[in-house]
Design an enzyme around this catalytic site. Sequence first.
Site, PDB file in Angstrom:
ATOM      1  N   ASP A  41       0.854  -1.184   0.000  1.00 55.90           N
ATOM      2  CA  ASP A  41       0.000   0.000   0.000  1.00 55.90           C
ATOM      3  C   ASP A  41       0.893   1.239   0.000  1.00 55.90           C
ATOM      4  OD1 ASP A  41      -3.324  -0.040   0.718  1.00 55.90           O
ATOM      5  OD2 ASP A  41      -2.326   1.896   0.605  1.00 55.90           O
ATOM      6  N   TYR A  67     -12.757   7.029 -14.179  1.00 53.96           N
ATOM      7  CA  TYR A  67     -12.756   5.703 -13.528  1.00 53.96           C
ATOM      8  C   TYR A  67     -13.316   4.629 -14.477  1.00 53.96           C
ATOM      9  CZ  TYR A  67     -13.761   2.386  -9.670  1.00 53.96           C
ATOM     10  OH  TYR A  67     -13.820   1.304  -8.832  1.00 53.96           O
ATOM     11  N   LYS A  93     -11.245   1.460 -15.813  1.00 56.96           N
ATOM     12  CA  LYS A  93     -11.678   0.102 -15.479  1.00 56.96           C
ATOM     13  C   LYS A  93     -11.998  -0.705 -16.740  1.00 56.96           C
ATOM     14  CE  LYS A  93     -11.405  -0.078 -10.975  1.00 56.96           C
ATOM     15  NZ  LYS A  93     -10.254  -0.807 -10.382  1.00 56.96           N
TER      16      LYS A  93
HETATM   17  P1  NAP Z   1     -10.228   1.517  -0.703  1.00 59.83           P
HETATM   18  O1  NAP Z   1     -10.879   1.020   0.542  1.00 59.83           O
HETATM   19  O2  NAP Z   1     -10.127   2.976  -0.948  1.00 59.83           O
HETATM   20  O3  NAP Z   1      -8.775   0.834  -0.794  1.00 59.83           O
HETATM   21  C1  NAP Z   1      -7.895   1.119  -1.847  1.00 59.83           C
HETATM   22  C2  NAP Z   1      -6.484   1.063  -1.329  1.00 59.83           C
HETATM   23  O4  NAP Z   1      -5.571   1.342  -2.424  1.00 59.83           O
HETATM   24  C3  NAP Z   1      -6.209   2.139  -0.263  1.00 59.83           C
HETATM   25  O5  NAP Z   1      -5.540   1.588   0.854  1.00 59.83           O
HETATM   26  C4  NAP Z   1      -5.345   3.133  -1.007  1.00 59.83           C
HETATM   27  O6  NAP Z   1      -4.462   3.855  -0.183  1.00 59.83           O
HETATM   28  C5  NAP Z   1      -4.574   2.224  -1.940  1.00 59.83           C
HETATM   29  N1  NAP Z   1      -3.927   2.993  -3.004  1.00 59.83           N
HETATM   30  C6  NAP Z   1      -4.389   4.085  -3.651  1.00 59.83           C
HETATM   31  N2  NAP Z   1      -3.488   4.549  -4.522  1.00 59.83           N
HETATM   32  C7  NAP Z   1      -2.419   3.733  -4.439  1.00 59.83           C
HETATM   33  C8  NAP Z   1      -1.160   3.702  -5.075  1.00 59.83           C
HETATM   34  N3  NAP Z   1      -0.821   4.631  -5.998  1.00 59.83           N
HETATM   35  N4  NAP Z   1      -0.279   2.730  -4.740  1.00 59.83           N
HETATM   36  C9  NAP Z   1      -0.614   1.794  -3.814  1.00 59.83           C
HETATM   37  N5  NAP Z   1      -1.786   1.765  -3.164  1.00 59.83           N
HETATM   38  C10 NAP Z   1      -2.681   2.740  -3.465  1.00 59.83           C
HETATM   39  O7  NAP Z   1     -10.977   0.917  -1.989  1.00 59.83           O
HETATM   40  P2  NAP Z   1     -11.769  -0.450  -2.216  1.00 59.83           P
HETATM   41  O8  NAP Z   1     -13.200  -0.122  -2.292  1.00 59.83           O
HETATM   42  O9  NAP Z   1     -11.297  -1.516  -1.304  1.00 59.83           O
HETATM   43  O10 NAP Z   1     -11.329  -0.757  -3.716  1.00 59.83           O
HETATM   44  C11 NAP Z   1     -10.346  -1.729  -4.065  1.00 59.83           C
HETATM   45  C12 NAP Z   1     -10.397  -1.928  -5.579  1.00 59.83           C
HETATM   46  O11 NAP Z   1     -11.705  -2.377  -5.938  1.00 59.83           O
HETATM   47  C13 NAP Z   1     -10.159  -0.652  -6.374  1.00 59.83           C
HETATM   48  O12 NAP Z   1      -9.431  -0.945  -7.557  1.00 59.83           O
HETATM   49  C14 NAP Z   1     -11.566  -0.199  -6.733  1.00 59.83           C
HETATM   50  O13 NAP Z   1     -11.577   0.621  -7.875  1.00 59.83           O
HETATM   51  C15 NAP Z   1     -12.228  -1.538  -6.959  1.00 59.83           C
HETATM   52  N6  NAP Z   1     -13.684  -1.508  -6.867  1.00 59.83           N
HETATM   53  C16 NAP Z   1     -14.306  -1.106  -5.713  1.00 59.83           C
HETATM   54  C17 NAP Z   1     -15.702  -1.092  -5.666  1.00 59.83           C
HETATM   55  C18 NAP Z   1     -16.459  -0.682  -4.441  1.00 59.83           C
HETATM   56  O14 NAP Z   1     -17.693  -0.588  -4.510  1.00 59.83           O
HETATM   57  N7  NAP Z   1     -15.817  -0.448  -3.315  1.00 59.83           N
HETATM   58  C19 NAP Z   1     -16.437  -1.481  -6.797  1.00 59.83           C
HETATM   59  C20 NAP Z   1     -15.767  -1.866  -7.941  1.00 59.83           C
HETATM   60  C21 NAP Z   1     -14.385  -1.892  -7.962  1.00 59.83           C
HETATM   61  P3  NAP Z   1      -4.919   5.347   0.316  1.00 59.83           P
HETATM   62  O15 NAP Z   1      -6.104   5.144   1.192  1.00 59.83           O
HETATM   63  O16 NAP Z   1      -3.695   5.852   1.019  1.00 59.83           O
HETATM   64  O17 NAP Z   1      -5.243   6.111  -0.943  1.00 59.83           O
END
Ligand code: NAP
Length: 247
Positions: free
Chosen positions: A39, A155, A159
């Site tokens: 991370d 986004y 994606k």
């Molecule tokens: P999240 O809780 O915001 O977790 C994402 C993590 O990625 C955070 O710890 C973030 O760190 C880290 N990150 C961001 N930029 C980074 C970088 N440049 N290098 C390394 N780490 C980085 O999001 P999530 O909902 O779990 O999402 C995880 C994945 O699932 C993402 O790709 C998201 O687009 C995808 N997704 C999520 C959903 C949903 O409904 N939640 C739906 C479809 C797809 P910081 O907090 O420090 O930025």
Amino acid sequence: MGADLVAGRTAIVTGAAQGIGLAIARLLHENGAKVVLVDLAADLAGQAAAGIGGDRLLPLACDVTDEASVEQVVRQTVEEFGSLEIYVNNAGIARDASLRKMSVDDFEAVMNVHLKGSWLGVRAASAVMREAGRGSIVNISSLSGKSGNAGQTNYSAAKAGIVGLTKAAAKELAHKGVRVNAVQPGLIRSAMTAAMSPQAFAEREAAIPMRRAGEPGEVAGAVLFLASDLSSYITGAVLEVGGGRFM
Ligand code: NAP
């Protein structure tokens, strides 16, 4: 759910400090993998590893948009654990705005983390895996990349791009024993969706045939399937985890 489906294998999960990435790291670890939690912030990755507990865990700081940083994580993983069989491109950010309001910075930041970051991960991980003749790469896309979401032109484009990256890489790597697949989550409870207004969240939930948001662990289950030999004849696939949304 500790069935040892990936016992003895080494996995890197990006964005593993929280949310979906943490759930993936936890489930792979429960199933016997050595797991590198990557991370942006080292302390948060460390706390996540401590929360999972036990050995076979390595938290590392890495910005997935930085070529040298991604290459270093792969190198360090192989030095520490001896191999790399699973790589999950999960790190993500959102910078939502309408086209009228979205800045070029917002566009580029999202493209860089999701698309460039995934490409760097696929390239670095596959270099090791093709030499070993085996490996599974899982890229986290989104249903937003299938359907397009208003307010998410950056986004949705990133994606959808991940799907193209997945299929092209799958074709290049199939004969080397390396599989590349994508998962498209729908609405999942995490810090990312906690930023939505309660009204917007409820409207999205109402449009889901299963009538509820998903949990991070439900995405992790799909990733475990694609990472393990249960999916040994599946490559270039896009697995939707959205409660029936946009089917
Ligand atoms: P999240 O809780 O915001 O977790 C994402 C993590 O990625 C955070 O710890 C973030 O760190 C880290 N990150 C961001 N930029 C980074 C970088 N440049 N290098 C390394 N780490 C980085 O999001 P999530 O909902 O779990 O999402 C995880 C994945 O699932 C993402 O790709 C998201 O687009 C995808 N997704 C999520 C959903 C949903 O409904 N939640 C739906 C479809 C797809 P910081 O907090 O420090 O930025």
